[in-house]
Design a protein around this motif. Structure first.
Motif, mmCIF file in Angstrom:
data_model
loop_
_atom_site.group_PDB
_atom_site.id
_atom_site.type_symbol
_atom_site.label_atom_id
_atom_site.label_comp_id
_atom_site.label_asym_id
_atom_site.label_seq_id
_atom_site.Cartn_x
_atom_site.Cartn_y
_atom_site.Cartn_z
ATOM 1 N N GLN A 2 0.823 -1.208 0.000
ATOM 2 C CA GLN A 2 0.000 0.000 0.000
ATOM 3 C C GLN A 2 0.858 1.260 0.000
ATOM 4 O O GLN A 2 0.586 2.231 -0.721
ATOM 5 C CB GLN A 2 -0.931 -0.007 1.219
ATOM 6 N N LEU A 3 1.916 1.257 0.816
ATOM 7 C CA LEU A 3 2.803 2.423 0.902
ATOM 8 C C LEU A 3 3.568 2.632 -0.400
ATOM 9 O O LEU A 3 3.771 3.766 -0.838
ATOM 10 C CB LEU A 3 3.778 2.262 2.070
ATOM 11 N N ARG A 4 3.993 1.531 -1.017
ATOM 12 C CA ARG A 4 4.728 1.647 -2.289
ATOM 13 C C ARG A 4 3.820 2.244 -3.376
ATOM 14 O O ARG A 4 4.230 3.111 -4.149
ATOM 15 C CB ARG A 4 5.238 0.268 -2.702
ATOM 16 N N PHE A 5 2.549 1.769 -3.403
ATOM 17 C CA PHE A 5 1.587 2.295 -4.366
ATOM 18 C C PHE A 5 1.318 3.779 -4.094
ATOM 19 O O PHE A 5 1.255 4.601 -5.019
ATOM 20 C CB PHE A 5 0.284 1.492 -4.281
ATOM 21 N N LYS A 6 1.178 4.139 -2.799
ATOM 22 C CA LYS A 6 0.923 5.532 -2.434
ATOM 23 C C LYS A 6 2.095 6.426 -2.844
ATOM 24 O O LYS A 6 1.908 7.531 -3.366
ATOM 25 C CB LYS A 6 0.690 5.638 -0.926
ATOM 26 N N LYS A 7 3.328 5.949 -2.623
ATOM 27 C CA LYS A 7 4.530 6.716 -2.980
ATOM 28 C C LYS A 7 4.568 6.988 -4.480
ATOM 29 O O LYS A 7 4.831 8.115 -4.918
ATOM 30 C CB LYS A 7 5.775 5.944 -2.541
ATOM 31 N N GLU A 8 4.295 5.940 -5.289
ATOM 32 C CA GLU A 8 4.300 6.115 -6.751
ATOM 33 C C GLU A 8 3.197 7.069 -7.200
ATOM 34 O O GLU A 8 3.390 7.877 -8.119
ATOM 35 C CB GLU A 8 4.130 4.748 -7.423
ATOM 36 N N LYS A 9 2.030 6.982 -6.548
ATOM 37 C CA LYS A 9 0.907 7.852 -6.887
ATOM 38 C C LYS A 9 1.245 9.318 -6.606
ATOM 39 O O LYS A 9 0.945 10.211 -7.403
ATOM 40 C CB LYS A 9 -0.316 7.419 -6.079
ATOM 41 N N ILE A 10 1.914 9.564 -5.454
ATOM 42 C CA ILE A 10 2.307 10.935 -5.096
ATOM 43 C C ILE A 10 3.328 11.474 -6.090
ATOM 44 O O ILE A 10 3.241 12.623 -6.537
ATOM 45 C CB ILE A 10 2.872 10.981 -3.655
ATOM 46 N N GLU A 11 4.318 10.642 -6.449
ATOM 47 C CA GLU A 11 5.347 11.071 -7.393
ATOM 48 C C GLU A 11 4.731 11.431 -8.752
ATOM 49 O O GLU A 11 5.133 12.407 -9.391
ATOM 50 C CB GLU A 11 6.393 9.972 -7.552
ATOM 51 N N LYS A 12 3.726 10.644 -9.185
ATOM 52 C CA LYS A 12 3.036 10.933 -10.452
ATOM 53 C C LYS A 12 2.281 12.262 -10.360
ATOM 54 O O LYS A 12 2.311 13.081 -11.292
ATOM 55 C CB LYS A 12 2.075 9.796 -10.788
ATOM 56 N N ALA A 13 1.624 12.488 -9.204
ATOM 57 C CA ALA A 13 0.864 13.735 -9.017
ATOM 58 C C ALA A 13 1.799 14.949 -9.012
ATOM 59 O O ALA A 13 1.476 15.997 -9.582
ATOM 60 C CB ALA A 13 0.079 13.666 -7.708
ATOM 61 N N ILE A 14 2.979 14.823 -8.381
ATOM 62 C CA ILE A 14 3.958 15.920 -8.357
ATOM 63 C C ILE A 14 4.431 16.229 -9.778
ATOM 64 O O ILE A 14 4.533 17.391 -10.188
ATOM 65 C CB ILE A 14 5.152 15.572 -7.446
ATOM 66 N N TYR A 15 4.690 15.177 -10.552
ATOM 67 C CA TYR A 15 5.143 15.355 -11.932
ATOM 68 C C TYR A 15 4.086 16.081 -12.766
ATOM 69 O O TYR A 15 4.398 16.999 -13.541
ATOM 70 C CB TYR A 15 5.455 13.982 -12.547
ATOM 71 N N GLU A 16 2.813 15.688 -12.599
ATOM 72 C CA GLU A 16 1.731 16.328 -13.348
ATOM 73 C C GLU A 16 1.575 17.798 -12.962
ATOM 74 O O GLU A 16 1.322 18.655 -13.811
ATOM 75 C CB GLU A 16 0.418 15.576 -13.098
ATOM 76 N N LEU A 17 1.740 18.113 -11.675
ATOM 77 C CA LEU A 17 1.653 19.506 -11.230
ATOM 78 C C LEU A 17 2.787 20.350 -11.817
ATOM 79 O O LEU A 17 2.593 21.511 -12.175
ATOM 80 C CB LEU A 17 1.686 19.577 -9.695
ATOM 81 N N LYS A 18 3.978 19.764 -11.916
ATOM 82 C CA LYS A 18 5.108 20.487 -12.519
ATOM 83 C C LYS A 18 4.835 20.781 -13.995
ATOM 84 O O LYS A 18 5.129 21.875 -14.488
ATOM 85 C CB LYS A 18 6.393 19.668 -12.371
ATOM 86 N N GLU A 19 4.266 19.784 -14.704
ATOM 87 C CA GLU A 19 3.927 19.996 -16.119
ATOM 88 C C GLU A 19 2.877 21.092 -16.258
ATOM 89 O O GLU A 19 2.954 21.948 -17.144
ATOM 90 C CB GLU A 19 3.408 18.690 -16.731
ATOM 91 N N ARG A 20 1.892 21.077 -15.360
ATOM 92 C CA ARG A 20 0.838 22.086 -15.395
ATOM 93 C C ARG A 20 1.407 23.479 -15.127
ATOM 94 O O ARG A 20 1.004 24.459 -15.739
ATOM 95 C CB ARG A 20 -0.231 21.737 -14.358
ATOM 96 N N GLN A 21 2.369 23.542 -14.218
ATOM 97 C CA GLN A 21 2.993 24.837 -13.910
ATOM 98 C C GLN A 21 3.741 25.379 -15.123
ATOM 99 O O GLN A 21 3.682 26.581 -15.416
ATOM 100 C CB GLN A 21 3.940 24.700 -12.720
ATOM 101 N N ASP A 22 4.437 24.504 -15.839
ATOM 102 C CA ASP A 22 5.128 24.927 -17.069
ATOM 103 C C ASP A 22 4.128 25.463 -18.100
ATOM 104 O O ASP A 22 4.398 26.454 -18.796
ATOM 105 C CB ASP A 22 5.913 23.760 -17.665
ATOM 106 N N LEU A 23 2.974 24.808 -18.195
ATOM 107 C CA LEU A 23 1.943 25.219 -19.145
ATOM 108 C C LEU A 23 1.374 26.590 -18.761
ATOM 109 O O LEU A 23 1.165 27.447 -19.618
ATOM 110 C CB LEU A 23 0.825 24.179 -19.174
#
Length: 461
Positions: free
Chosen positions: A359-380
């Motif tokens: 569960q923690l490993r899945f949560k960690k990957e989910k958070i990392e994906k969300a951070i990446y998407e927010l960075k892309e959105r900020q660039d946009l």
């Protein structure tokens, strides 16, 4: 047409895209202009870049001297820019000049218009060389004074490599903990986690070599980008900068110790003192299995000095107070296990460790994906919006969301790392079979009536 060789020296190595030729351009252009004006052909050039004038063993200088001795070059003059480019040490300059004049008819320092065949060459050469040497000493003193001022008065960290777990605040210059509120770099935030791991793992009884191996398995490196070993772990454990103290040596002679420095303390002084005590008591080689499970630091409450174990007894060498090891161990277990049980879930309510890890490993990957998407959105946002006020508001909201996720990511990573490191040992209800619990960093006070504890706030909130 006369023939000559030219020698150039610059003590600072060129950086970035600058070549060696560009870094000594002012010397070369002056000598080339002089040679053209005086009908001189330069048949070879020698360049020493990145060597101080005090170093007589400069590679190109030695090659030039060897070429002259073996008559590999036949010349009328040796051209140099100035005496301080030739060298900044009086004795070495004299000896080297004597050696050169045995092979060359004329030595010519272009910028000073000083030739070896002139009437006052020896006198002026000695004066200029001595002046160059004095200038070096003045520069060194000014530099040392500036460094001393930064350390002693401004209380700033001077090293080129920041200590593990720190970042520098761009506004204040202060070293601060590499937490998500101080940096967006996930790798540096991870280094802060590794620093915490080193201290807590060692305090709980793990050896320096085992800590180093675990860090290497995580593919992390020391602040100098090298593999971890027992010495680098010991250096981190013994570095007082983590309590906000600057120590070191200036100019190989002035030792400094600056408290309340411009450094945020990461490690509590009590924890640091405890670690230093453990380091001083540790011995190399295989350690015998302990008969009893006792804390590292047991103090006689009457004298506030460490008590020593002598077979079945704890003894204070100052006042002679004696306590039974077995009774102290039993009381510590009773109090500590009771404390832990009151702050943990009952054993039958504990989650399955393998499931929790997944569960923690899945949560960690989910958070990392969300951070990446927010960075892309900020660039946009930055590239698409022309309204500066609206752009700023949207970026602020985006950054705030990223920071919240980074904090959650840090806590998730730390818990996952703890579970991975203690697989098979996390039977939290069965404390009797988990002796590491007995070695957590707290001080135990013993007197004739009772046993008291001082818990460390980093482990027990």
């Amino acid at each position: 047409m006369k023939k000559a060789i030219a020698y150039y020296r610059k003590s600072i190595k060129p950086k970035g895209d600058t070549t060696e030729e560009e870094s000594i351009r002012y010397q070369r252009e002056s000598i080339q202009s002089y040679a053209k004006a005086h009908n001189i052909e330069i048949i070879r050039e020698y360049n020493d870049i990145g060597f101080t004038g005090r170093n007589v063993n400069r590679p190109e200088l030695q090659i030039m001297l060897n070429d002259l001795k073996e008559e590999k070059v036949e010349i009328d003059e040796l051209l140099m820019y100035s005496t301080n480019r030739f060298g900044r040490d009086l004795l070495n300059n004299i000896n080297t000049m004597i050696e050169i004049l045995e092979q060359v008819e004329v030595v010519n320092f272009v910028s000073e218009n000083l030739r070896s065949d002139s009437e006052y060459f020896k006198t002026l050469f000695l004066i200029l060389t001595a002046s160059a040497q004095d200038e070096v000493e003045r520069i060194k003193k000014r530099f040392a004074s500036a460094r001393e001022g930064k350390v002693i008065y401004k209380k700033e960290f001077l090293g080129s490599n920041l200590p593990l777990g720190y970042v520098k605040d761009k506004r204040t210059g202060k070293l601060v903990a590499a937490k998500s509120e101080n940096t967006a770099d996930l790798e540096i935030i991870e280094e802060y986690t590794f620093l915490q791991y080193i201290y807590i793992a060692y305090a709980m009884g793990m050896g320096q070599r085992e800590i180093a191996n675990n860090l290497n398995n995580k593919r992390t490196s020391t602040p100098r980008k090298k593999k971890w070993n027992n010495k680098s772990v010991a250096y981190i454990l013994g570095n007082p900068i983590y309590t906000g103290v600057l120590t070191g040596t200036l100019e190989s002679e002035f030792n400094y110790f600056v408290e309340d420095a411009n450094v945020e303390p990461i490690v509590d002084p009590l924890m640091f003192d405890f670690i230093q005590y453990k380091l001083s008591m540790s011995k190399q080689g295989r350690k015998p299995r302990a008969k009893y499970h006792l804390p590292e630091f047991i103090v006689c409450e009457n004298c506030v000095v460490p008590m020593v174990v002598d077979q079945e007894s704890l003894i204070c060498n100052k006042c002679g107070h004696v306590a039974s090891v077995r009774e102290v161990e039993s009381e510590i277990k009773r109090l500590l296990i009771g404390f832990l049980r009151n702050n943990k879930l009952p054993k039958d309510e504990l989650p399955d460790m393998k499931m929790l890890e997944q569960q923690l490993r899945f949560k960690k990957e989910k958070i990392e994906k969300a951070i990446y998407e927010l960075k892309e959105r900020q660039d946009l946002i930055e590239s698409s919006y022309s309204d500066e006020l609206a752009k700023k508001d949207m970026i602020d909201i985006n950054t705030s969301q990223q920071n919240k996720l980074k904090i959650d990511h840090q806590y998730t990573y730390e818990l996952l790392h703890f579970i991975e490191a203690h697989k098979g040992k996390l039977e939290m209800g069965n404390f009797e079979e988990y002796p590491l619990i007995m070695r957590v960093p707290f001080i135990t006070f013993v007197n004739k009536q009772e046993v008291r504890f001082l818990f460390h706030k980093s482990l027990f909130k």
